[in-house]
Design a protein around this motif. Structure first.
Motif, PDB file in Angstrom:
ATOM      1  N   LEU A 109       0.426  -1.336   0.161  1.00  0.00           N
ATOM      2  CA  LEU A 109      -0.392  -0.072  -0.433  1.00  0.00           C
ATOM      3  C   LEU A 109       1.032   1.323  -0.262  1.00  0.00           C
ATOM      4  CD1 LEU A 109      -3.062  -0.690   2.578  1.00  0.00           C
ATOM      5  CD2 LEU A 109      -2.700  -1.095  -0.181  1.00  0.00           C
ATOM      6  N   SER A 110       1.619   0.853  -0.597  1.00  0.00           N
ATOM      7  CA  SER A 110       3.078   2.194  -0.057  1.00  0.00           C
ATOM      8  C   SER A 110       2.349   3.392  -1.106  1.00  0.00           C
ATOM      9  CB  SER A 110       4.335   1.781  -0.582  1.00  0.00           C
ATOM     10  OG  SER A 110       4.478   0.963  -1.693  1.00  0.00           O
ATOM     11  N   SER A 111       1.811   2.519  -2.116  1.00  0.00           N
ATOM     12  CA  SER A 111       1.387   4.467  -3.124  1.00  0.00           C
ATOM     13  C   SER A 111      -0.369   4.921  -2.835  1.00  0.00           C
ATOM     14  CB  SER A 111       1.459   3.652  -4.665  1.00  0.00           C
ATOM     15  OG  SER A 111       0.513   2.232  -5.189  1.00  0.00           O
ATOM     16  N   TYR A 112      -0.665   4.151  -1.577  1.00  0.00           N
ATOM     17  CA  TYR A 112      -2.037   4.646  -1.262  1.00  0.00           C
ATOM     18  C   TYR A 112      -2.213   5.143  -0.294  1.00  0.00           C
ATOM     19  CZ  TYR A 112      -3.924   0.332  -3.545  1.00  0.00           C
ATOM     20  OH  TYR A 112      -4.438  -1.009  -4.505  1.00  0.00           O
ATOM     21  N   ALA A 113      -3.266   6.366  -0.402  1.00  0.00           N
ATOM     22  CA  ALA A 113      -3.269   7.578   0.410  1.00  0.00           C
ATOM     23  C   ALA A 113      -4.353   6.176   1.127  1.00  0.00           C
ATOM     24  CB  ALA A 113      -4.480   8.367  -0.096  1.00  0.00           C
ATOM     25  N   MET A 114      -3.784   6.322   2.896  1.00  0.00           N
ATOM     26  CA  MET A 114      -4.542   5.630   3.928  1.00  0.00           C
ATOM     27  C   MET A 114      -5.400   6.661   4.668  1.00  0.00           C
ATOM     28  SD  MET A 114      -4.212   2.245   3.487  1.00  0.00           S
ATOM     29  CE  MET A 114      -4.613   2.295   4.625  1.00  0.00           C
ATOM     30  N   GLY A 115      -6.557   6.341   5.359  1.00  0.00           N
ATOM     31  CA  GLY A 115      -7.438   7.387   6.349  1.00  0.00           C
ATOM     32  C   GLY A 115      -8.308   6.095   7.679  1.00  0.00           C
ATOM     33  N   TRP A 116      -8.370   7.097   8.552  1.00  0.00           N
ATOM     34  CA  TRP A 116      -9.248   6.399   9.030  1.00  0.00           C
ATOM     35  C   TRP A 116     -10.869   7.640   9.478  1.00  0.00           C
ATOM     36  CZ3 TRP A 116      -8.198   2.205  12.227  1.00  0.00           C
ATOM     37  CH2 TRP A 116      -6.875   1.785  12.900  1.00  0.00           C
ATOM     38  N   PHE A 117     -11.764   6.784   9.592  1.00  0.00           N
ATOM     39  CA  PHE A 117     -13.354   6.665   9.999  1.00  0.00           C
ATOM     40  C   PHE A 117     -13.643   6.546  11.164  1.00  0.00           C
ATOM     41  CE2 PHE A 117     -13.713   8.769   5.252  1.00  0.00           C
ATOM     42  CZ  PHE A 117     -12.966   8.270   4.895  1.00  0.00           C
ATOM     43  N   ARG A 118     -14.854   6.800  11.921  1.00  0.00           N
ATOM     44  CA  ARG A 118     -15.560   6.866  12.546  1.00  0.00           C
ATOM     45  C   ARG A 118     -16.971   6.749  12.538  1.00  0.00           C
ATOM     46  NH1 ARG A 118     -13.813  10.583  16.947  1.00  0.00           N
ATOM     47  NH2 ARG A 118     -14.703  13.129  16.478  1.00  0.00           N
ATOM     48  N   GLN A 119     -17.825   5.590  13.175  1.00  0.00           N
ATOM     49  CA  GLN A 119     -18.866   6.119  12.864  1.00  0.00           C
ATOM     50  C   GLN A 119     -19.715   5.723  14.832  1.00  0.00           C
ATOM     51  OE1 GLN A 119     -21.156   3.303  10.364  1.00  0.00           O
ATOM     52  NE2 GLN A 119     -22.764   4.327  10.439  1.00  0.00           N
ATOM     53  N   ALA A 120     -20.232   6.150  14.940  1.00  0.00           N
ATOM     54  CA  ALA A 120     -20.459   6.747  16.364  1.00  0.00           C
ATOM     55  C   ALA A 120     -22.079   6.116  16.480  1.00  0.00           C
ATOM     56  CB  ALA A 120     -21.220   7.925  16.898  1.00  0.00           C
ATOM     57  N   PRO A 121     -22.714   4.361  17.541  1.00  0.00           N
ATOM     58  CA  PRO A 121     -23.825   4.844  17.710  1.00  0.00           C
ATOM     59  C   PRO A 121     -25.286   5.782  16.896  1.00  0.00           C
ATOM     60  CG  PRO A 121     -23.156   3.954  19.634  1.00  0.00           C
ATOM     61  CD  PRO A 121     -22.195   5.552  19.158  1.00  0.00           C
ATOM     62  N   GLY A 122     -26.150   5.228  16.220  1.00  0.00           N
ATOM     63  CA  GLY A 122     -26.974   6.845  15.114  1.00  0.00           C
ATOM     64  C   GLY A 122     -26.738   7.482  14.331  1.00  0.00           C
ATOM     65  N   LYS A 123     -25.149   7.456  14.124  1.00  0.00           N
ATOM     66  CA  LYS A 123     -24.514   8.488  13.335  1.00  0.00           C
ATOM     67  C   LYS A 123     -24.187   7.480  11.776  1.00  0.00           C
ATOM     68  CE  LYS A 123     -24.016  11.801  16.998  1.00  0.00           C
ATOM     69  NZ  LYS A 123     -22.857  13.109  17.402  1.00  0.00           N
ATOM     70  N   GLU A 124     -23.811   9.018  11.040  1.00  0.00           N
ATOM     71  CA  GLU A 124     -23.640   8.556   9.757  1.00  0.00           C
ATOM     72  C   GLU A 124     -21.835   8.392   9.953  1.00  0.00           C
ATOM     73  OE1 GLU A 124     -26.693  10.405   7.026  1.00  0.00           O
ATOM     74  OE2 GLU A 124     -24.526  11.093   6.938  1.00  0.00           O
ATOM     75  N   ARG A 125     -21.451   7.449   9.636  1.00  0.00           N
ATOM     76  CA  ARG A 125     -19.677   7.642   9.231  1.00  0.00           C
ATOM     77  C   ARG A 125     -19.350   8.901   8.793  1.00  0.00           C
ATOM     78  NH1 ARG A 125     -17.680   2.513   6.588  1.00  0.00           N
ATOM     79  NH2 ARG A 125     -18.830   3.549   4.284  1.00  0.00           N
ATOM     80  N   GLU A 126     -18.132   8.941   9.508  1.00  0.00           N
ATOM     81  CA  GLU A 126     -17.445   9.816   9.542  1.00  0.00           C
ATOM     82  C   GLU A 126     -15.733  10.303   9.412  1.00  0.00           C
ATOM     83  OE1 GLU A 126     -18.212  13.175  12.185  1.00  0.00           O
ATOM     84  OE2 GLU A 126     -17.322  12.022  14.314  1.00  0.00           O
ATOM     85  N   PHE A 127     -15.405  11.217   8.756  1.00  0.00           N
ATOM     86  CA  PHE A 127     -14.201  11.275   8.630  1.00  0.00           C
ATOM     87  C   PHE A 127     -13.467  11.648   9.703  1.00  0.00           C
ATOM     88  CE2 PHE A 127      -9.745  11.714   6.446  1.00  0.00           C
ATOM     89  CZ  PHE A 127      -9.553  12.949   7.012  1.00  0.00           C
ATOM     90  N   VAL A 128     -11.682  10.593   9.833  1.00  0.00           N
ATOM     91  CA  VAL A 128     -11.408  10.940  11.327  1.00  0.00           C
ATOM     92  C   VAL A 128     -10.090  11.892  10.664  1.00  0.00           C
ATOM     93  CG1 VAL A 128     -10.445  10.161  12.834  1.00  0.00           C
ATOM     94  CG2 VAL A 128     -12.601   9.397  12.835  1.00  0.00           C
ATOM     95  N   ALA A 129      -9.616  10.839   9.635  1.00  0.00           N
ATOM     96  CA  ALA A 129      -7.505  11.860   9.737  1.00  0.00           C
ATOM     97  C   ALA A 129      -7.308  10.951   8.228  1.00  0.00           C
ATOM     98  CB  ALA A 129      -7.104  11.503  10.618  1.00  0.00           C
ATOM     99  N   ALA A 130      -6.530  11.088   7.233  1.00  0.00           N
ATOM    100  CA  ALA A 130      -6.274  10.405   6.519  1.00  0.00           C
ATOM    101  C   ALA A 130      -4.893  11.056   5.868  1.00  0.00           C
ATOM    102  CB  ALA A 130      -6.738  11.486   5.200  1.00  0.00           C
ATOM    103  N   THR A 131      -4.055  10.041   5.240  1.00  0.00           N
ATOM    104  CA  THR A 131      -2.851  10.411   4.695  1.00  0.00           C
ATOM    105  C   THR A 131      -2.367  10.573   3.458  1.00  0.00           C
ATOM    106  OG1 THR A 131      -0.425  10.178   5.147  1.00  0.00           O
ATOM    107  CG2 THR A 131      -1.707   8.135   5.885  1.00  0.00           C
ATOM    108  N   ARG A 132      -1.538  10.777   2.321  1.00  0.00           N
ATOM    109  CA  ARG A 132      -1.259  10.370   1.280  1.00  0.00           C
ATOM    110  C   ARG A 132      -0.160   9.255   1.458  1.00  0.00           C
ATOM    111  NH1 ARG A 132      -1.814  15.555  -2.563  1.00  0.00           N
ATOM    112  NH2 ARG A 132      -3.780  15.916  -2.308  1.00  0.00           N
ATOM    113  N   TRP A 133       0.296   9.340   0.666  1.00  0.00           N
ATOM    114  CA  TRP A 133       0.975   7.427  -0.082  1.00  0.00           C
ATOM    115  C   TRP A 133       2.379   7.583   0.794  1.00  0.00           C
ATOM    116  CZ3 TRP A 133       5.845   8.084  -2.658  1.00  0.00           C
ATOM    117  CH2 TRP A 133       6.144   9.109  -3.184  1.00  0.00           C
ATOM    118  N   SER A 134       3.197   8.830   0.672  1.00  0.00           N
ATOM    119  CA  SER A 134       4.302   9.188   1.666  1.00  0.00           C
ATOM    120  C   SER A 134       4.216   9.280   2.459  1.00  0.00           C
ATOM    121  CB  SER A 134       4.528  10.656   0.615  1.00  0.00           C
ATOM    122  OG  SER A 134       4.441  11.364   1.282  1.00  0.00           O
ATOM    123  N   GLY A 135       3.153   9.529   3.383  1.00  0.00           N
ATOM    124  CA  GLY A 135       2.797  10.136   4.608  1.00  0.00           C
ATOM    125  C   GLY A 135       3.220  11.449   5.151  1.00  0.00           C
ATOM    126  N   VAL A 136       3.633  11.821   4.770  1.00  0.00           N
ATOM    127  CA  VAL A 136       3.968  13.486   4.563  1.00  0.00           C
ATOM    128  C   VAL A 136       2.865  14.336   4.734  1.00  0.00           C
ATOM    129  CG1 VAL A 136       5.629  15.492   4.220  1.00  0.00           C
ATOM    130  CG2 VAL A 136       6.417  13.041   3.638  1.00  0.00           C
TER     131      VAL A 136
END
Length: 119
Positions: free
Chosen positions: A28-55
Motif C-alpha cells: 500500500l505504499s502508493s495508496y492514501a490511507m485514512g481513518w473514519f468512525r461511526q458513532a451509534p445512531g450517526k453516519e460514518r465520518e472522516f477522522v484522518a488521512a495520509t497521502r502515500w508518502s505519509g508527509v
C-alpha cells in the motif's frame, strides 16, 4: 486488498489508545490511507488521512491536535494515535485505503474496531 483494524477498547476520558491497521494482498505504499468512525445512531465520518508518502496529513477539526495518523510502508501498516480522548470519540473506527494516492476515493475498508471512552 484486505484491511484489519485493531487496538480498540475501553478507556477513560483523557486517556490514550493507538489503533493499528494491517494491510494484506497488496503493497500500500502508493495508496492514501485514512481513518473514519461511526458513532451509534450517526453516519460514518472522516477522522484522518495520509497521502502515500505519509508527509501530507489532514484531520477532522474535532480531532485536530489530539489524534495523529502515521504509516509504516515497509510493514504495510497504518496507525492512529489518539490522545486526550473524550466520550464523544466513542465509535467504531474503520481504516480505509485509496488507490489513487490522494484521499477521496476510498475503495477498500477494514472491519472496524470499537473505541469506548467513559466519562
Amino acid at each position: 486488498v484486505q484491511l484489519q483494524a485493531s487496538g480498540g477498547g475501553l478507556v477513560q476520558a483523557g486517556g490514550s489508545l493507538r489503533l493499528s491497521c494491517a494491510a494484506s494482498g497488496r503493497t500500500l505504499s502508493s495508496y492514501a490511507m485514512g481513518w473514519f468512525r461511526q458513532a451509534p445512531g450517526k453516519e460514518r465520518e472522516f477522522v484522518a488521512a495520509t497521502r502515500w508518502s505519509g508527509v501530507i496529513t489532514n484531520y477532522a477539526d474535532s480531532v485536530k491536535g489530539r489524534f495523529t495518523i502515521s504509516r509504516d510502508n515497509a510493514k504495510n501498516m497504518v496507525y492512529l494515535q489518539m490522545n486526550s480522548l473524550k466520550p464523544e470519540d466513542t465509535a467504531v473506527y474503520y481504516c480505509a485505503a485509496d488507490p489513487t494516492g490522494a484521499p477521496g476515493q476510498w475503495d477498500y475498508w477494514g472491519q472496524g474496531t470499537l473505541v469506548t471512552v467513559s466519562s
